[in-house]
Design a protein around this motif. Structure first.
Motif, mmCIF file in Angstrom:
data_model
loop_
_atom_site.group_PDB
_atom_site.id
_atom_site.type_symbol
_atom_site.label_atom_id
_atom_site.label_comp_id
_atom_site.label_asym_id
_atom_site.label_seq_id
_atom_site.Cartn_x
_atom_site.Cartn_y
_atom_site.Cartn_z
ATOM 1 N N LEU A 150 0.927 -0.918 -0.419
ATOM 2 C CA LEU A 150 -0.381 -0.312 0.075
ATOM 3 C C LEU A 150 0.577 0.993 -0.136
ATOM 4 O O LEU A 150 2.041 0.873 0.687
ATOM 5 C CB LEU A 150 -1.032 -0.366 1.857
ATOM 6 N N PHE A 151 1.229 2.224 -0.670
ATOM 7 C CA PHE A 151 1.385 3.358 -0.978
ATOM 8 C C PHE A 151 0.234 4.468 -0.773
ATOM 9 O O PHE A 151 -0.103 4.504 -1.728
ATOM 10 C CB PHE A 151 2.333 3.231 -1.456
ATOM 11 N N GLY A 152 1.138 5.524 -0.802
ATOM 12 C CA GLY A 152 0.360 7.193 -1.489
ATOM 13 C C GLY A 152 0.757 8.442 -0.856
ATOM 14 O O GLY A 152 2.663 8.271 -0.423
ATOM 15 N N PRO A 153 1.178 9.158 -1.078
ATOM 16 C CA PRO A 153 1.509 10.642 -1.347
ATOM 17 C C PRO A 153 1.094 10.871 0.746
ATOM 18 O O PRO A 153 0.866 10.530 1.440
ATOM 19 C CB PRO A 153 0.865 12.146 -1.855
ATOM 20 N N PHE A 154 2.500 12.013 0.453
ATOM 21 C CA PHE A 154 2.416 12.853 2.259
ATOM 22 C C PHE A 154 1.708 14.181 2.123
ATOM 23 O O PHE A 154 2.111 14.657 0.404
ATOM 24 C CB PHE A 154 4.036 12.852 2.345
ATOM 25 N N ARG A 155 0.426 14.833 2.109
ATOM 26 C CA ARG A 155 0.265 16.235 2.435
ATOM 27 C C ARG A 155 1.224 16.995 3.756
ATOM 28 O O ARG A 155 0.428 16.676 4.417
ATOM 29 C CB ARG A 155 -0.919 16.251 1.981
ATOM 30 N N ASN A 156 1.329 17.983 3.830
ATOM 31 C CA ASN A 156 1.466 18.286 5.227
ATOM 32 C C ASN A 156 3.028 17.632 6.044
ATOM 33 O O ASN A 156 2.000 16.890 7.185
ATOM 34 C CB ASN A 156 0.491 18.993 5.488
ATOM 35 N N ASN A 157 2.618 16.711 5.868
ATOM 36 C CA ASN A 157 4.065 15.206 6.725
ATOM 37 C C ASN A 157 2.811 14.504 7.302
ATOM 38 O O ASN A 157 3.024 13.614 8.145
ATOM 39 C CB ASN A 157 4.561 16.293 8.068
ATOM 40 N N GLU A 158 1.657 14.470 6.392
ATOM 41 C CA GLU A 158 0.480 13.310 6.990
ATOM 42 C C GLU A 158 0.554 12.482 5.704
ATOM 43 O O GLU A 158 0.200 13.122 4.168
ATOM 44 C CB GLU A 158 -0.486 14.288 7.639
ATOM 45 N N PRO A 159 -0.090 10.865 6.042
ATOM 46 C CA PRO A 159 -0.241 10.049 4.292
ATOM 47 C C PRO A 159 -1.531 10.697 4.411
ATOM 48 O O PRO A 159 -2.054 11.032 4.981
ATOM 49 C CB PRO A 159 -0.518 8.788 5.802
ATOM 50 N N CYS A 160 -1.284 10.719 2.806
ATOM 51 C CA CYS A 160 -3.664 10.649 2.854
ATOM 52 C C CYS A 160 -3.107 10.387 1.070
ATOM 53 O O CYS A 160 -2.395 9.108 0.890
ATOM 54 C CB CYS A 160 -3.113 12.455 2.385
ATOM 55 N N THR A 161 -4.005 10.603 0.114
ATOM 56 C CA THR A 161 -5.023 9.715 -0.328
ATOM 57 C C THR A 161 -4.301 10.950 -1.809
ATOM 58 O O THR A 161 -3.737 12.094 -2.288
ATOM 59 C CB THR A 161 -6.639 9.876 -0.903
ATOM 60 N N PRO A 162 -4.116 10.002 -3.149
ATOM 61 C CA PRO A 162 -4.484 8.688 -3.504
ATOM 62 C C PRO A 162 -4.048 7.842 -2.711
ATOM 63 O O PRO A 162 -2.441 7.494 -2.392
ATOM 64 C CB PRO A 162 -4.673 8.706 -5.003
ATOM 65 N N ILE A 163 -4.407 6.356 -2.510
ATOM 66 C CA ILE A 163 -4.387 4.894 -1.462
ATOM 67 C C ILE A 163 -3.839 4.289 -3.062
ATOM 68 O O ILE A 163 -4.963 3.764 -3.548
ATOM 69 C CB ILE A 163 -4.609 4.832 -0.707
ATOM 70 N N TYR A 164 -2.928 3.586 -3.075
ATOM 71 C CA TYR A 164 -2.704 2.839 -4.451
ATOM 72 C C TYR A 164 -2.564 1.465 -3.325
ATOM 73 O O TYR A 164 -1.316 1.361 -2.437
ATOM 74 C CB TYR A 164 -1.309 2.753 -5.359
ATOM 75 N N ALA A 165 -2.355 0.162 -4.430
ATOM 76 C CA ALA A 165 -2.347 -1.366 -3.220
ATOM 77 C C ALA A 165 -1.938 -1.857 -4.429
ATOM 78 O O ALA A 165 -2.157 -2.326 -6.026
ATOM 79 C CB ALA A 165 -3.874 -1.751 -3.317
ATOM 80 N N CYS A 166 -1.035 -2.528 -4.287
ATOM 81 C CA CYS A 166 0.488 -3.605 -5.911
ATOM 82 C C CYS A 166 -0.270 -4.296 -5.848
ATOM 83 O O CYS A 166 0.082 -5.341 -4.258
ATOM 84 C CB CYS A 166 1.555 -3.119 -5.521
ATOM 85 N N GLU A 167 -0.011 -5.919 -5.878
ATOM 86 C CA GLU A 167 0.311 -7.034 -6.730
ATOM 87 C C GLU A 167 1.041 -7.570 -7.414
ATOM 88 O O GLU A 167 1.430 -6.986 -8.499
ATOM 89 C CB GLU A 167 -0.970 -8.341 -7.288
ATOM 90 N N PHE A 168 2.369 -7.994 -7.074
ATOM 91 C CA PHE A 168 3.914 -8.384 -7.322
ATOM 92 C C PHE A 168 3.283 -10.013 -7.608
ATOM 93 O O PHE A 168 2.603 -10.255 -6.579
ATOM 94 C CB PHE A 168 4.343 -7.824 -6.553
ATOM 95 N N LYS A 169 4.150 -10.067 -9.104
ATOM 96 C CA LYS A 169 3.940 -11.657 -8.953
ATOM 97 C C LYS A 169 5.946 -11.875 -9.395
ATOM 98 O O LYS A 169 6.258 -11.599 -10.317
ATOM 99 C CB LYS A 169 3.198 -12.451 -9.917
ATOM 100 N N TYR A 170 6.885 -12.326 -9.218
ATOM 101 C CA TYR A 170 7.483 -12.941 -9.571
ATOM 102 C C TYR A 170 7.245 -14.414 -9.804
ATOM 103 O O TYR A 170 7.838 -15.183 -9.886
ATOM 104 C CB TYR A 170 8.828 -13.161 -7.782
ATOM 105 N N LEU A 171 8.001 -14.143 -11.367
ATOM 106 C CA LEU A 171 7.678 -15.223 -12.142
ATOM 107 C C LEU A 171 9.456 -15.404 -12.866
ATOM 108 O O LEU A 171 9.832 -15.338 -13.109
ATOM 109 C CB LEU A 171 7.550 -14.920 -13.627
ATOM 110 N N ARG A 172 9.639 -16.960 -11.768
ATOM 111 C CA ARG A 172 11.265 -17.119 -11.605
ATOM 112 C C ARG A 172 10.864 -18.640 -12.581
ATOM 113 O O ARG A 172 12.046 -19.177 -12.480
ATOM 114 C CB ARG A 172 11.269 -18.242 -10.184
ATOM 115 N N SER A 173 9.624 -19.421 -12.920
ATOM 116 C CA SER A 173 9.790 -20.306 -14.030
ATOM 117 C C SER A 173 9.013 -20.804 -15.030
ATOM 118 O O SER A 173 7.905 -20.138 -14.654
ATOM 119 C CB SER A 173 9.712 -21.277 -13.145
ATOM 120 N N SER A 174 9.108 -20.678 -16.405
ATOM 121 C CA SER A 174 8.408 -21.009 -17.226
ATOM 122 C C SER A 174 7.486 -22.118 -17.017
ATOM 123 O O SER A 174 6.820 -21.931 -17.538
ATOM 124 C CB SER A 174 9.316 -21.301 -19.205
ATOM 125 N N ARG A 175 7.442 -23.255 -16.274
ATOM 126 C CA ARG A 175 6.554 -24.509 -16.431
ATOM 127 C C ARG A 175 4.883 -23.586 -15.329
ATOM 128 O O ARG A 175 5.626 -23.042 -14.908
ATOM 129 C CB ARG A 175 7.251 -25.671 -15.090
#
Length: 160
Positions: free
Chosen positions: A62-87
């Motif tokens: 989860l990540f987002g910007p700071f505004r006036n040293n406070e976390p704010c929106t927009p809020i981003y969510a990431c899904e990561f996939k590490y492709l280590r094998s072609s099977r």
């Protein structure tokens, strides 16, 4: 290098660029803590006949910007996939989870593929996976972002 290490590396880049970051966020371990839920809704979620959300998948980042040293929106969510094998590899791996992240109420969701450079040597078709994934997301007008990187032997990332 593991997927978790790649997520940490990606998170460190975001932090260096001024974003707030939370790694491996589980809705039941975070938003759904009993005291937090009780405070918000006036009762214990265990009293409900069903939980208000399935709590799947865990949010890799989860990540987002700071505004006036406070976390704010927009809020981003990431899904990561590490492709280590072609099977048993598919170009659409992770799309379902990235879409599910939107059910948490985040402003934007993103799918990030990390492809081990050795996989590219094993199977030429894998080189086309990021293109197919990006085209699928565009053709279906899916409300998620997409990035893809190769991972070299030293753990370096190269955007595809």
């Amino acid at each position: 290098m593991s997927e978790r290490e790649l997520v940490r590396h990606y998170a460190s880049i975001l932090k260096a660029n001024g974003y707030w970051v939370v790694e491996e966020y589980n809705i039941y371990g975070g938003l759904m803590k009993e005291s937090s839920f009780r405070y918000r809704y006036g009762r214990d979620y265990k009293e409900l006949k069903h939980p208000p959300h399935l709590g799947q998948p865990t949010i890799d980042l989860l990540f987002g910007p700071f505004r006036n040293n406070e976390p704010c929106t927009p809020i981003y969510a990431c899904e990561f996939k590490y492709l280590r094998s072609s099977r048993r590899l598919s170009y659409y791996v992770g799309l379902d989870e990235a879409l599910a992240l939107l059910t948490y109420g985040v402003d934007k969701a993103k799918l990030v593929h990390f492809i081990d450079e050795r996989v590219l040597l094993e199977d030429e078709r894998v080189k086309a996976y990021p293109i197919f994934t990006a085209v699928l997301i565009k053709w279906l007008s899916l409300p998620i972002g997409f990035e893809a990187y190769t991972v070299d032997r030293r753990g370096g990332l190269n955007e595809i």
